[in-house]
Each structure stands twice: as C-alpha cells, then as structure tokens.
Write a protein that holds these residues in place. Structure first.
Motif, PDB file in Angstrom:
ATOM      1  N   THR A   1     -22.736  15.390 -43.856  1.00 22.94           N
ATOM      2  CA  THR A   1     -23.320  16.119 -44.984  1.00 22.94           C
ATOM      3  C   THR A   1     -24.766  16.464 -44.671  1.00 22.94           C
ATOM      4  OG1 THR A   1     -21.869  14.971 -46.533  1.00 22.94           O
ATOM      5  CG2 THR A   1     -23.838  16.015 -47.458  1.00 22.94           C
ATOM      6  N   LYS A   2     -25.132  17.703 -44.889  1.00 21.63           N
ATOM      7  CA  LYS A   2     -26.489  18.195 -44.640  1.00 21.63           C
ATOM      8  C   LYS A   2     -27.298  18.158 -45.937  1.00 21.63           C
ATOM      9  CE  LYS A   2     -25.410  19.398 -40.438  1.00 21.63           C
ATOM     10  NZ  LYS A   2     -25.387  18.298 -39.544  1.00 21.63           N
ATOM     11  N   GLY A   3     -28.610  18.061 -45.802  1.00 25.97           N
ATOM     12  CA  GLY A   3     -29.498  18.176 -46.952  1.00 25.97           C
ATOM     13  C   GLY A   3     -29.942  16.869 -47.574  1.00 25.97           C
ATOM     14  N   ILE A   4     -29.458  15.754 -47.102  1.00 22.37           N
ATOM     15  CA  ILE A   4     -29.858  14.479 -47.680  1.00 22.37           C
ATOM     16  C   ILE A   4     -31.328  14.202 -47.395  1.00 22.37           C
ATOM     17  CG2 ILE A   4     -29.442  11.975 -47.665  1.00 22.37           C
ATOM     18  CD1 ILE A   4     -26.424  12.693 -47.339  1.00 22.37           C
TER      19      ILE A   4
ATOM     20  N   SER B   1     -28.279  12.909 -56.879  1.00 27.00           N
ATOM     21  CA  SER B   1     -29.728  12.938 -57.070  1.00 27.00           C
ATOM     22  C   SER B   1     -30.082  12.624 -58.522  1.00 27.00           C
ATOM     23  CB  SER B   1     -30.249  14.318 -56.677  1.00 27.00           C
ATOM     24  OG  SER B   1     -31.631  14.323 -56.610  1.00 27.00           O
TER      25      SER B   1
ATOM     26  N   LEU C   1     -24.547  16.461 -53.934  1.00 28.45           N
ATOM     27  CA  LEU C   1     -25.942  16.015 -53.873  1.00 28.45           C
ATOM     28  C   LEU C   1     -26.719  16.172 -55.179  1.00 28.45           C
ATOM     29  CD1 LEU C   1     -26.976  17.031 -50.243  1.00 28.45           C
ATOM     30  CD2 LEU C   1     -26.111  14.838 -51.105  1.00 28.45           C
TER      31      LEU C   1
ATOM     32  N   LYS D   1     -19.210  16.681 -50.087  1.00 30.47           N
ATOM     33  CA  LYS D   1     -20.324  17.025 -49.205  1.00 30.47           C
ATOM     34  C   LYS D   1     -21.546  17.491 -50.000  1.00 30.47           C
ATOM     35  CE  LYS D   1     -19.421  18.217 -44.927  1.00 30.47           C
ATOM     36  NZ  LYS D   1     -19.493  17.066 -44.079  1.00 30.47           N
ATOM     37  N   GLU D   2     -22.148  18.608 -49.618  1.00 35.19           N
ATOM     38  CA  GLU D   2     -23.398  19.078 -50.219  1.00 35.19           C
ATOM     39  C   GLU D   2     -23.269  19.349 -51.714  1.00 35.19           C
ATOM     40  OE1 GLU D   2     -22.101  20.260 -47.355  1.00 35.19           O
ATOM     41  OE2 GLU D   2     -23.609  19.652 -45.884  1.00 35.19           O
ATOM     42  N   ASN D   3     -22.067  19.669 -52.183  1.00 40.56           N
ATOM     43  CA  ASN D   3     -21.860  19.947 -53.611  1.00 40.56           C
ATOM     44  C   ASN D   3     -22.137  18.731 -54.490  1.00 40.56           C
ATOM     45  OD1 ASN D   3     -21.095  22.604 -53.095  1.00 40.56           O
ATOM     46  ND2 ASN D   3     -18.945  22.030 -52.848  1.00 40.56           N
TER      47      ASN D   3
ATOM     48  N   LYS E   1     -33.610  16.290 -47.639  1.00 40.55           N
ATOM     49  CA  LYS E   1     -34.357  17.019 -48.679  1.00 40.55           C
ATOM     50  C   LYS E   1     -34.451  16.216 -49.974  1.00 40.55           C
ATOM     51  CE  LYS E   1     -34.544  20.793 -46.122  1.00 40.55           C
ATOM     52  NZ  LYS E   1     -34.551  20.272 -44.796  1.00 40.55           N
TER      53      LYS E   1
ATOM     54  N   THR F   1     -31.805   9.858 -41.169  1.00 43.22           N
ATOM     55  CA  THR F   1     -32.369  11.180 -41.460  1.00 43.22           C
ATOM     56  C   THR F   1     -33.711  11.422 -40.779  1.00 43.22           C
ATOM     57  OG1 THR F   1     -33.393  10.347 -43.490  1.00 43.22           O
ATOM     58  CG2 THR F   1     -31.201  11.388 -43.699  1.00 43.22           C
TER      59      THR F   1
END
Length: 150
Positions: A71-74, A44, A40, A36-38, A76, A103
């Motif tokens: 997953t959150k934050g994509i 990136s 990103l 998940k967010e870990n 960003k 998104t």
C-alpha cells in the motif's frame, strides 16, 4: 467501512501474561489490507480521534500489514502518526517504530531517538521491550542494510 473499527474493539487483545504480541481480528485486518489506499482516510480518522490503546494499536498493526502488502501513501500519514510520538505505551511505540522503519519518514528519526532515551530512563512495565523495534528502526535510518533484519 464505518462499522469496521468500533470505538472499543473487543477483537484486539493487547499483550498479557506470557504473550508478548497482540491478537488482532484477522478478518478485519485482511479487509483493510485488501482496500489498500482506499482505506487510508478511514484509518487516519480512527487514529485522529481514538484514545483507546487497543484500537490505536490494532490500527497501527493494520497499517503495518498494509505496508507489507505494498500500500502506497502511508508515509503521507506522518502528521497523524506523529500524535503518538510521545506515547508511553509500549504497544503503540512498537508498531509506530515498525511503520517508521518501513516508511523511512525523515521527520520520524528524532522521535524514535527520543522514545529510545525515554524508555531507557523508566522501568519496563511489559514482558517485551519496545526498544528492540525502536532500535531496529533507528539502525535502518542510519544504514539501509538494517532495514529488513528486525
């Protein structure tokens, strides 16, 4: 995580012949989706530094699956994703448009329209049309009822 995506990925096969989809490494994709967010920051970094179409396409595919998994934050990651807004690669455009559709990043609308126009002005070189996904993404920005039909 550093060995998860190699500089030249032998596991991602781009569309060819009569196959109009990529073949990605399921084990690798599942690994990142579970992170998940870990994951990103690593993904990136891959997108910032890679110039390999197969690796970029696979990484965008993984991000797309991560979005589907919640997953959150994509969103960003737009500054990183925007690097590919002018790509002529139908493979990269297709996954980029899918990510933008899911998104709804406001800054991505203009580049989607630009991709659609540029693609209409050059001959199609693949056995699939990235404008299907790009057009679907544009429609989803204009009217939310189109967000999940493509």
């Amino acid at each position: 995580m550093s060995l998860a995506i190699q500089p030249i990925n032998p596991y991602c096969s781009l569309p060819s012949g009569n196959r109009n989809y990529i073949l990605a490494d399921k084990k690798k994709t599942d690994y990142f989706v579970k992170q998940k967010e870990n994951a990103l920051p690593y993904l990136s970094d891959v997108l910032i530094h890679s110039n390999n179409e197969a690796q970029i396409t696979e990484t965008l595919y993984i991000l797309d699956k991560m979005i589907d998994n919640g997953t959150k934050g994509i969103d960003k990651m737009y500054p990183v994703l925007a690097r590919f807004n002018n790509t002529p690669s139908a493979n990269i455009q297709t996954f980029l448009a899918g990510i933008y559709r899911k998104t709804q990043i406001p800054d991505a609308f203009g580049p989607l329209v630009k991709m659609l126009i540029q693609n209409s002005l050059r001959p199609q070189t693949t056995n699939f049309d990235p404008n299907e996904e790009i057009g679907g993404a544009i429609l989803s920005y204009i009217n939310p009822k189109f967000s999940n039909i493509f």
